[in-house]
Write a protein that holds these residues in place. Sequence first.
Motif, PDB file in Angstrom:
ATOM      1  N   ASP A 105       0.844  -1.184   0.000  1.00  0.00           N
ATOM      2  CA  ASP A 105       0.000   0.000   0.000  1.00  0.00           C
ATOM      3  C   ASP A 105       0.887   1.246   0.000  1.00  0.00           C
ATOM      4  O   ASP A 105       1.867   1.325   0.742  1.00  0.00           O
ATOM      5  N   THR A 106       0.563   2.220  -0.825  1.00  0.00           N
ATOM      6  CA  THR A 106       1.409   3.408  -0.957  1.00  0.00           C
ATOM      7  C   THR A 106       1.197   4.424   0.154  1.00  0.00           C
ATOM      8  O   THR A 106       1.979   5.381   0.277  1.00  0.00           O
ATOM      9  N   VAL A 107       0.161   4.247   0.951  1.00  0.00           N
ATOM     10  CA  VAL A 107      -0.086   5.142   2.084  1.00  0.00           C
ATOM     11  C   VAL A 107       0.226   4.428   3.399  1.00  0.00           C
ATOM     12  O   VAL A 107       1.012   4.899   4.212  1.00  0.00           O
ATOM     13  N   ASP A 108      -0.384   3.279   3.598  1.00  0.00           N
ATOM     14  CA  ASP A 108      -0.121   2.461   4.781  1.00  0.00           C
ATOM     15  C   ASP A 108       0.924   1.418   4.393  1.00  0.00           C
ATOM     16  O   ASP A 108       0.598   0.329   3.920  1.00  0.00           O
ATOM     17  N   VAL A 109       2.192   1.740   4.566  1.00  0.00           N
ATOM     18  CA  VAL A 109       3.250   0.892   4.038  1.00  0.00           C
ATOM     19  C   VAL A 109       3.419  -0.411   4.803  1.00  0.00           C
ATOM     20  O   VAL A 109       4.210  -1.270   4.410  1.00  0.00           O
ATOM     21  N   SER A 110       2.654  -0.596   5.883  1.00  0.00           N
ATOM     22  CA  SER A 110       2.674  -1.870   6.596  1.00  0.00           C
ATOM     23  C   SER A 110       1.618  -2.834   6.058  1.00  0.00           C
ATOM     24  O   SER A 110       1.490  -3.948   6.565  1.00  0.00           O
ATOM     25  N   ALA A 111       0.875  -2.421   5.033  1.00  0.00           N
ATOM     26  CA  ALA A 111      -0.182  -3.253   4.449  1.00  0.00           C
ATOM     27  C   ALA A 111       0.256  -3.758   3.069  1.00  0.00           C
ATOM     28  O   ALA A 111       0.838  -3.009   2.281  1.00  0.00           O
ATOM     29  N   PHE A 112      -0.044  -5.026   2.811  1.00  0.00           N
ATOM     30  CA  PHE A 112       0.318  -5.660   1.545  1.00  0.00           C
ATOM     31  C   PHE A 112      -0.954  -6.193   0.883  1.00  0.00           C
ATOM     32  O   PHE A 112      -1.712  -6.953   1.497  1.00  0.00           O
ATOM     33  N   HIS A 113      -1.175  -5.774  -0.377  1.00  0.00           N
ATOM     34  CA  HIS A 113      -2.345  -6.210  -1.132  1.00  0.00           C
ATOM     35  C   HIS A 113      -1.982  -7.464  -1.933  1.00  0.00           C
ATOM     36  O   HIS A 113      -0.987  -7.474  -2.674  1.00  0.00           O
ATOM     37  N   ILE A 114      -2.799  -8.500  -1.771  1.00  0.00           N
ATOM     38  CA  ILE A 114      -2.565  -9.762  -2.467  1.00  0.00           C
ATOM     39  C   ILE A 114      -3.798 -10.067  -3.327  1.00  0.00           C
ATOM     40  O   ILE A 114      -4.876 -10.347  -2.788  1.00  0.00           O
ATOM     41  N   PRO A 115      -3.687 -10.002  -4.651  1.00  0.00           N
ATOM     42  CA  PRO A 115      -4.843 -10.329  -5.502  1.00  0.00           C
ATOM     43  C   PRO A 115      -5.033 -11.846  -5.544  1.00  0.00           C
ATOM     44  O   PRO A 115      -4.127 -12.589  -5.929  1.00  0.00           O
ATOM     45  N   VAL A 116      -6.206 -12.308  -5.116  1.00  0.00           N
ATOM     46  CA  VAL A 116      -6.477 -13.748  -5.122  1.00  0.00           C
ATOM     47  C   VAL A 116      -7.553 -14.056  -6.169  1.00  0.00           C
ATOM     48  O   VAL A 116      -8.486 -13.273  -6.394  1.00  0.00           O
ATOM     49  N   SER A 117      -7.403 -15.184  -6.799  1.00  0.00           N
ATOM     50  CA  SER A 117      -8.356 -15.625  -7.813  1.00  0.00           C
ATOM     51  C   SER A 117      -9.521 -16.351  -7.161  1.00  0.00           C
ATOM     52  O   SER A 117      -9.407 -16.877  -6.043  1.00  0.00           O
ATOM     53  N   ALA A 118     -10.649 -16.384  -7.867  1.00  0.00           N
ATOM     54  CA  ALA A 118     -11.802 -17.129  -7.384  1.00  0.00           C
ATOM     55  C   ALA A 118     -11.403 -18.582  -7.145  1.00  0.00           C
ATOM     56  O   ALA A 118     -10.668 -19.183  -7.925  1.00  0.00           O
ATOM     57  N   GLY A 119     -11.875 -19.134  -6.040  1.00  0.00           N
ATOM     58  CA  GLY A 119     -11.575 -20.515  -5.698  1.00  0.00           C
ATOM     59  C   GLY A 119     -10.338 -20.693  -4.846  1.00  0.00           C
ATOM     60  O   GLY A 119     -10.058 -21.807  -4.374  1.00  0.00           O
ATOM     61  N   THR A 120      -9.602 -19.623  -4.578  1.00  0.00           N
ATOM     62  CA  THR A 120      -8.400 -19.720  -3.744  1.00  0.00           C
ATOM     63  C   THR A 120      -8.817 -19.813  -2.274  1.00  0.00           C
ATOM     64  O   THR A 120      -9.502 -18.925  -1.758  1.00  0.00           O
ATOM     65  N   SER A 121      -8.421 -20.883  -1.621  1.00  0.00           N
ATOM     66  CA  SER A 121      -8.815 -21.092  -0.227  1.00  0.00           C
ATOM     67  C   SER A 121      -7.770 -20.613   0.770  1.00  0.00           C
ATOM     68  O   SER A 121      -8.083 -20.367   1.939  1.00  0.00           O
ATOM     69  N   SER A 122      -6.518 -20.484   0.330  1.00  0.00           N
ATOM     70  CA  SER A 122      -5.472 -20.002   1.234  1.00  0.00           C
ATOM     71  C   SER A 122      -4.288 -19.523   0.401  1.00  0.00           C
ATOM     72  O   SER A 122      -4.139 -19.890  -0.769  1.00  0.00           O
ATOM     73  N   VAL A 123      -3.461 -18.713   1.028  1.00  0.00           N
ATOM     74  CA  VAL A 123      -2.208 -18.290   0.404  1.00  0.00           C
ATOM     75  C   VAL A 123      -1.080 -18.567   1.398  1.00  0.00           C
ATOM     76  O   VAL A 123      -1.284 -18.576   2.619  1.00  0.00           O
ATOM     77  N   THR A 124       0.101 -18.815   0.862  1.00  0.00           N
ATOM     78  CA  THR A 124       1.272 -19.008   1.719  1.00  0.00           C
ATOM     79  C   THR A 124       2.210 -17.832   1.554  1.00  0.00           C
ATOM     80  O   THR A 124       2.393 -17.300   0.450  1.00  0.00           O
ATOM     81  N   LEU A 125       2.777 -17.420   2.654  1.00  0.00           N
ATOM     82  CA  LEU A 125       3.698 -16.297   2.687  1.00  0.00           C
ATOM     83  C   LEU A 125       5.041 -16.801   3.205  1.00  0.00           C
ATOM     84  O   LEU A 125       5.101 -17.473   4.244  1.00  0.00           O
ATOM     85  N   ASP A 126       6.084 -16.510   2.487  1.00  0.00           N
ATOM     86  CA  ASP A 126       7.439 -16.829   2.930  1.00  0.00           C
ATOM     87  C   ASP A 126       8.246 -15.540   2.960  1.00  0.00           C
ATOM     88  O   ASP A 126       8.214 -14.760   2.000  1.00  0.00           O
ATOM     89  N   PHE A 127       8.957 -15.332   4.054  1.00  0.00           N
ATOM     90  CA  PHE A 127       9.767 -14.124   4.160  1.00  0.00           C
ATOM     91  C   PHE A 127      10.813 -14.322   5.246  1.00  0.00           C
ATOM     92  O   PHE A 127      10.806 -15.317   5.985  1.00  0.00           O
TER      93      PHE A 127
END
Length: 640
Positions: A105-127
């Motif tokens: 996010d360009t204003v709240d830099v602690s927020a990350f936008h993740i575009p998910v497709s229809a039918g996606t039940s979960s996402v994994t984050l590695d960092f």
Amino acid sequence: MNAAAAEVRAAAPQQLALPPAVPPARDVHMPGTITLKVDGTDLARHIYNVHETVPVPSELSAHGGDLVVRYPMWLPGDHSPTGPITQLGGLSVHAGSQTVAWLRDTVDVSAFHIPVSAGTSSVTLDFQILTPVSPEVGRVVMTPDMLNVQWNAVALYPAGYYTRDITVSPTLVLPHGWQYGTALRPRAGAAAGDSVTFQDTSFDRLVDSPVFAGHYFRRFDLTPAHGAPVALNVIADRPEELEATPDQIQAHRNLVLQANAVFGSHHYEHYDFLLALTEELGRIGLEHHQSSENSGPRGYFTKWDKTFPFRDLLPHEFTHSWNGKFRRPEDLWAADFNTPHRGSLLWIYEGQTQYWGYVLAARSGLMTQPQVLDAIALVAATYDGRAGRLWRPLVDTTNDPVIARRTSLSWRSWQRSEDYYSEGQLLWLEADTLLRQLSHGQHSLDDVARQFFGVDDGSVVTHTYRREDMIAALNAVQPYDWAKFLHDRVDVVTQHAPLEGLARGGYRLVYAKEPSAYQSARQALLKMNDYTFSLGFAINQKGKLLNVEWNSPAWQAGLTMDEEIVAVNDLAYDGDTLSDAITAATAAGSAPIRLLIRAGDRYKTVSIPYHGGLRYPRLERIANTPDMLADILKPRTIAQ
């Protein structure tokens, strides 16, 4: 408006609209459970490796859209946006086998936008969390022999929910053979080993339950008879630092008993003191509902007679389980970890906790009564001499966690910093002695604490409060104009610190030529010499000025912090030489004290016409008055 002016205005730029706000937190349960795995074995590079699986809500999964995850920034106890987001690196997101491009996010830099497709039940984050490799970068949380896991630093959470409504299954991987302490509990039936999976918990409680782990570790049971479990978990740089005597551990057990006697309740299912005895792990002093998170000096146990100036720390943090965690100012409670806090009542939250920290240290035997009285003398002298109190009321210092974020200040005594801690302590000492006087010894601040913090015994659910609630509690114990009492000490500029509690308690503030045992031990632990009440500065062992008091003799001579004293009256600087020069300058007709100063690449000589001698604060008994402070500090009788 003429035509030319209209043309200029028409051509001038207009502000671009801000992007849509991050979804606000709602008090609804987040479906599913976040799984979080933190690997803390990369000690050489000081890196935490994180793998996290985040469920996608069904309404978002049905059609696809924007999933927003946040890095925690506003942390309880810090009272400011101190989340170490600069340490987050290597973020990659996957939905199944597909890589998903995220957008910050360009204003709240602690927020990350993740575009998910229809039918996606979960996402994994590695960092990775790239923790400081040295104190020059930031607070060190990983060393070859210990680590400090603060879950807020190693996790992202979905926006749109109260964090108490988000469930997490956390796993921590430790170096082989290490032991740990935390308020979290391992999952029943989990296999023993270097990877521990904790019981599912809310994201709220996860962040409130840090971990200390180390190669050298001991756990001491402090559980009182018929009480909730309490343990002291200690890690150290060296194994010999863990050698505590039975009497030393008994003093910590007494702390639990004396705190329970004050508050008449407990608000934890179990409590874990976390204590790191270290010169390598970064300093920490942070409260949590069911644990502390503290570092202490080497020699905490093995040099017991020298380390007592820091032994009010655990009583302070333990008090926070009641004051700050169970009962919390309403403007310091937030639904998630990215909503700003407002600290208008920190003089209660921290000030009264600071008071109980000293009182409980004495009542438990962690410090002696004379040691605590010497500590109070130093506090009283310091805050009565704060030049900044001439322009800044105490309540305004509650904004300092956001204003200054504990960065260095050039003129702390004039700017004031988080004075609500120790000046708040003096305020509550005054309130305690006034309660005792008005009630002819029948009531005290103990009774107020029991009424205010002792409600709902056994509950861990936070209760918020306002100033009016504390005033009501005071009046319920002893009727008085407590609203005016607090207003006159908190909201307006006052020339002096609230020292009436000392006089009412049977003592006066005086100055001696020698430091008290407390101040001597404190100077030794901090590796400095304190001339605050004479020349007006403190100085480290190498001659560097750590601070200069506003309007002091040193200030009048043009000295500033970070300058270095090279010589005193033409002799090379050391602490004894300076002390001797200050003493010698008291003789009639003495010349000013002459200092050779190095400021960067420049040198200068300054003369300070000070002839008042060495001055160190003490408390002196007022003859023929009741010793009320002794009564405040004496242990309470504990029913067996």
